[in-house]
Structures are given as structure tokens and as C-alpha cells.
Design a protein around this motif. Structure first.
Motif, PDB file in Angstrom:
ATOM      1  N   GLU A 166       6.631 -11.876  39.214  1.00  0.00           N
ATOM      2  CA  GLU A 166       5.430 -12.453  40.509  1.00  0.00           C
ATOM      3  C   GLU A 166       4.659 -11.479  39.567  1.00  0.00           C
ATOM      4  O   GLU A 166       3.479 -12.022  39.312  1.00  0.00           O
ATOM      5  CB  GLU A 166       5.833 -11.984  41.724  1.00  0.00           C
TER       6      GLU A 166
ATOM      7  N   ARG B 184      10.404  -9.841  42.082  1.00  0.00           N
ATOM      8  CA  ARG B 184       8.844  -9.704  42.394  1.00  0.00           C
ATOM      9  C   ARG B 184       8.666  -8.917  40.828  1.00  0.00           C
ATOM     10  O   ARG B 184       8.163  -9.175  41.214  1.00  0.00           O
ATOM     11  CB  ARG B 184       9.133  -8.262  43.747  1.00  0.00           C
TER      12      ARG B 184
ATOM     13  N   GLU C  16       3.371 -11.629  36.051  1.00  0.00           N
ATOM     14  CA  GLU C  16       2.622 -12.875  35.553  1.00  0.00           C
ATOM     15  C   GLU C  16       1.261 -12.577  36.123  1.00  0.00           C
ATOM     16  O   GLU C  16       0.681 -12.810  35.747  1.00  0.00           O
ATOM     17  CB  GLU C  16       3.175 -14.255  36.742  1.00  0.00           C
ATOM     18  N   LYS C  17       0.806 -11.977  37.413  1.00  0.00           N
ATOM     19  CA  LYS C  17      -0.506 -11.391  38.296  1.00  0.00           C
ATOM     20  C   LYS C  17      -1.213 -10.776  36.891  1.00  0.00           C
ATOM     21  O   LYS C  17      -2.126 -10.522  36.382  1.00  0.00           O
ATOM     22  CB  LYS C  17       0.095 -11.359  39.391  1.00  0.00           C
TER      23      LYS C  17
ATOM     24  N   TYR D  14      10.949  -6.813  47.492  1.00  0.00           N
ATOM     25  CA  TYR D  14      10.370  -7.577  47.713  1.00  0.00           C
ATOM     26  C   TYR D  14      10.201  -7.022  49.220  1.00  0.00           C
ATOM     27  O   TYR D  14       9.774  -6.733  50.936  1.00  0.00           O
ATOM     28  CB  TYR D  14      11.203  -9.658  48.063  1.00  0.00           C
TER      29      TYR D  14
END
Length: 163
Positions: free
Chosen positions: A59, A56, A62-63, A89
Motif C-alpha cells: 500500500e 501494508r 504504491e503511494k 497495520y
């Protein structure tokens, strides 16, 4: 920006018990790491953070293109081990581990109130470890399960003692 004592503190924690990595503000996540490097790239002081692509934290980083390193200066081995075994998650790790998040100063993230040294990092460069060249022995040893890391080169934009 880091003093030699702060460098020693980061590297000792990395070698011995591990570090906490947090990322994100709206959907914060926490992970622990036992791998990483401090160095100088592009005339900037950086922390190189490997994060497996299925996590997670990958993710979120990356954002938001940033992450924070919270360095334990007291014994937090139990929390690090538990953090290693929980999925971001499935649970909010801050709550599950009874840790106290504090707003980071320069990036959109939270840091751990329990940790004595904080590094806030802005991602300058990211590279997947499944690149064109990888030592075959190391690749077989570390990536037999085909779960590669992305190496995040984070410029240390803030470093401070957490009181």
C-alpha cells in the motif's frame, strides 16, 4: 553504482538472513524480505522487490513509488524473524523491534541505523505476478493461496555505507 563487494554483501544477506525494506515518510513501514534480485534494466541498476498485495508495504510503495533496502552487516536474524511475524497495520515495527530509523538521503523514507549498507530505490516499473503467463507448477507451489506479489523494479538512486 554498487561495487562488487556491495553486491556480494546484498546477495549474501538475501540468501542467508534476509534484508529489511522500509517505505514511506509520513506513515513509514518496515518489512523483511528473503527474495529479490539485483540487475540492470533500461540502462539502470535496479533491485527487484516482490511484495505481497495484502501487505501494508504494498500500500505504501504504491503511494510513494520508492523503497529502501537496509542490509544487515551484523547478525540481525532475530529482528528479521520478528519483523516477518508482525503486521504493519497493527504496530509500528521500528518501535516494536527497538530499531533506530534514520532519514533516507534521496527518497521519502527511513532506513535502519543498525544496518551497514543502504540502497535507496525509486520505482520505475511494477508488475503483478498474476499476469497472463505464469509457469503452472510454480504458480501452484507459490500462489495456491492466491496471495500474489507485485514485482517492483526500483532504480538504485543512492547506495552508501551506513556509519
Amino acid at each position: 553504482m554498487l561495487t562488487s563487494e556491495q553486491r556480494k554483501t546484498v546477495m549474501a544477506a538475501l540468501r542467508n538472513s534476509g534484508l529489511f525494506v522500509s517505505c514511506g515518510k509520513e506513515t513509514p513501514n518496515l518489512m523483511s524480505t528473503h527474495w529479490g534480485a539485483l540487475g540492470s534494466f533500461w540502462n539502470r541498476e535496479v533491485f527487484v522487490l516482490p511484495v505481497r498485495e495484502g501487505k501494508r508495504s504494498h500500500e505504501v510503495i504504491e503511494k510513494v513509488k520508492s523503497f529502501a533496502i537496509s542490509v544487515p552487516t551484523a547478525d540481525m536474524r532475530n529482528e528479521i524473524v520478528l519483523c516477518d511475524h508482525l503486521s504493519g497495520y497493527a504496530v509500528n515495527k521500528f518501535e516494536e523491534l527497538h530499531l533506530h530509523p534514520k532519514r533516507a538521503r534521496r527518497i521519502p523514507a527511513y532506513v535502519l541505523g543498525e544496518c551497514g549498507l543502504i540502497l535507496e530505490c525509486k520505482v520505475l516499473f511494477a508488475s503483478p505476478s498474476a499476469g497472463a503467463y505464469f509457469d503452472p507448477d510454480l504458480k501452484g507451489e507459490m500462489y495456491a493461496a492466491k496471495d500474489p506479489h507485485t514485482m517492483y523494479f526500483g532504480e538504485i538512486v543512492a547506495c552508501y555505507e551506513n556509519k
